[in-house]
Design an enzyme around this catalytic site. Structure first.
Site, short mmCIF file in Angstrom:
data_model
loop_
_atom_site.label_atom_id
_atom_site.label_comp_id
_atom_site.label_asym_id
_atom_site.label_seq_id
_atom_site.Cartn_x
_atom_site.Cartn_y
_atom_site.Cartn_z
N GLU A 93 -7.97 -7.47 5.52
CA GLU A 93 -6.88 -8.61 4.92
C GLU A 93 -6.24 -9.45 5.93
O GLU A 93 -5.94 -10.70 5.84
CB GLU A 93 -6.08 -8.08 3.75
CG GLU A 93 -6.84 -7.62 2.48
CD GLU A 93 -6.02 -6.52 1.96
OE1 GLU A 93 -4.70 -6.29 1.98
OE2 GLU A 93 -6.85 -5.69 1.02
N TYR B 94 0.91 -1.17 0.02
CA TYR B 94 -0.17 -0.07 -0.03
C TYR B 94 0.99 1.33 -0.07
O TYR B 94 0.58 2.22 -0.62
CB TYR B 94 -0.84 -0.05 1.26
CG TYR B 94 -2.01 -0.92 0.98
CD1 TYR B 94 -3.06 -0.46 0.45
CD2 TYR B 94 -2.12 -2.07 1.58
CE1 TYR B 94 -4.31 -1.50 0.08
CE2 TYR B 94 -3.08 -3.08 1.24
CZ TYR B 94 -4.33 -2.82 0.65
OH TYR B 94 -5.40 -3.55 0.76
#
Length: 405
Positions: A140, A98
């Site tokens: 996640e 990310y």
């Protein structure tokens, strides 16, 4: 959720950012893959890159998330986020990636929008990004933990024990873990990513639904040969993989599942074309359980000969005490004398009261069916869908006020 100061800036700049998102996403991917070409090896599907599907998915998901924060400031759009989180887990995304995405995405925003990206604007959209990223990272992490996996360590070798021709363009592979260890837990309706080594030495992946009962030590995926860049993985599987070969599969993922703990509500399974695969998995699971739930199977296809898993669907329906199947074909044939001609038409069809509806097919097909289901009185919350490809946000865009299409 979004701070009041940032919300004001995002609301004012959303039209301009949304209008430029396609160009921003294009610049983002081009720069990132130039600097980090390894990301195209086993993580990003280059067919989706070539078609622009991945670019549109990224742009659309950011716009949808920002819009949801503004329209419903007290509610996080978890339905959209859950879909993305499951997809990310199926390809082994980890939280450090990310940061990579953030670097190249915000550089692309600055390049495309130029002087319009003031420090205030950059800070507001940075807040949007990290709200979305933070929620996904947490989701996640929970999925990895539930699967007993370290983040990103999702891949496992499986051996093909049977290759079965379904139609001229569709083949099924029955597989078992190559290492002899138990198969991972899977739920009816989930999918796996299949990662293969292409002739040029680059690994590519594609998601395929589990098309049979997911219990036991065997799994099955059903693959349709597809023309063009999107079919790179499917064509290799269709043309080259035989019994005894090994495949690399991810852990099962996907949030559109048949819940065994759900009330005994009737089930309606609606599909078109190869969209039948996850729903056949659900139907197989119901048959394995000996379910007494009322089940209605609705499927549309070009012809009986092109209807993958047709005979199996009929056999599964016959095994269930309260199940019925209705098929529509553009070109009917003698194999299905009771089938209806043309496109799927729900008029005059009695739908079970209180049914849970599961759909899979193209987005235009599902939107059309959803409209007719709503008109027939089926609540939106009871209509769930599976989407092939990266455009996970598009189906929700049909009615962003609803958590699921």
């Amino acid at each position: 959720m979004l701070s009041a100061e940032s919300a004001s800036v995002v609301r004012a700049t959303l039209p301009a950012v949304t209008g430029a998102l396609d160009e921003i996403a294009s610049r983002f991917y081009a720069t990132m893959f130039h600097d980090r070409p390894e990301l195209l090896d086993g993580l990003f599907n280059r067919g989706n890159q070539a078609s622009g599907a991945q670019r549109r998915a990224l742009a659309g998901s950011i716009a949808a998330f920002a819009g949801a924060l503004l329209d419903h400031p007290d509610t996080r759009p978890d339905a959209l986020l859950e879909r993305i989180a499951h997809k990310h887990v199926s390809v082994g995304i980890t939280d450090d990636q990310y940061t990579i995405v953030h670097k190249y995405l915000f550089a692309a925003i600055a390049d495309v929008l130029g002087d319009a990206v003031t420090a205030e604007v950059a800070a507001a959209w940075d807040e949007v990004y990290w709200l979305m990223a933070g929620a996904l990272i947490a989701m996640e992490a929970r999925l990895y933990h539930a699967a007993g996996l370290r983040p990103g360590q999702v891949w496992r070798r499986w051996t093909v024990v049977e290759r079965r021709t379904e139609t001229a363009d569709v083949v099924s592979f029955v597989i078992r873990p190559s290492d002899g260890r138990p198969a991972p837990r899977a739920r009816a309706g989930q999918y796996v990513s299949v990662r293969v080594l292409m002739p040029d030495g680059v690994r590519q992946l594609r998601q395929y639904s589990l098309s049979a009962e997911p219990g036991g030590e065997l799994r099955r995926i059903t693959v349709k040969r597809v023309a063009g860049p999107d079919g790179e993985v499917s064509n290799l599987l269709f043309g080259d993989v035989c019994r005894g070969d090994e495949l690399t599969l991810s852990t099962p993922s996907g949030d559109i599942v048949l819940d065994d703990a759900e009330d005994r509500a009737p089930v309606v399974l609606v599909s078109a074309g190869i969209g039948c695969t996850p729903l056949t998995g659900m139907l197989s699971h119901l048959a394995a359980l000996g379910s007494t739930r009322r089940v209605l199977v609705l499927h549309a296809d070009r012809s009986p000969a092109e209807h993958a898993l047709r005979a199996e669907t009929r056999e599964l329906v016959e095994r269930l005490p309260d199940a019925r199947a209705v098929f529509w074909y553009e070109r009917p044939g003698p194999e299905e004398p009771e089938a209806r001609e043309g496109l799927m038409d729900l008029s005059g069809l009695e739908l079970p009261d209180g049914a849970s509806v599961f759909m899979c097919g193209s987005l235009p097909f599902m939107r059309g069916v959803r409209t007719r289901l709503l008109a027939a009185g089926v609540p939106a919350r009871r209509i769930r869908y599976e989407v092939f490809g990266p455009d996970l946000w598009l189906a929700d865009a049909a009615d962003p006020a609803q958590p699921r299409v």
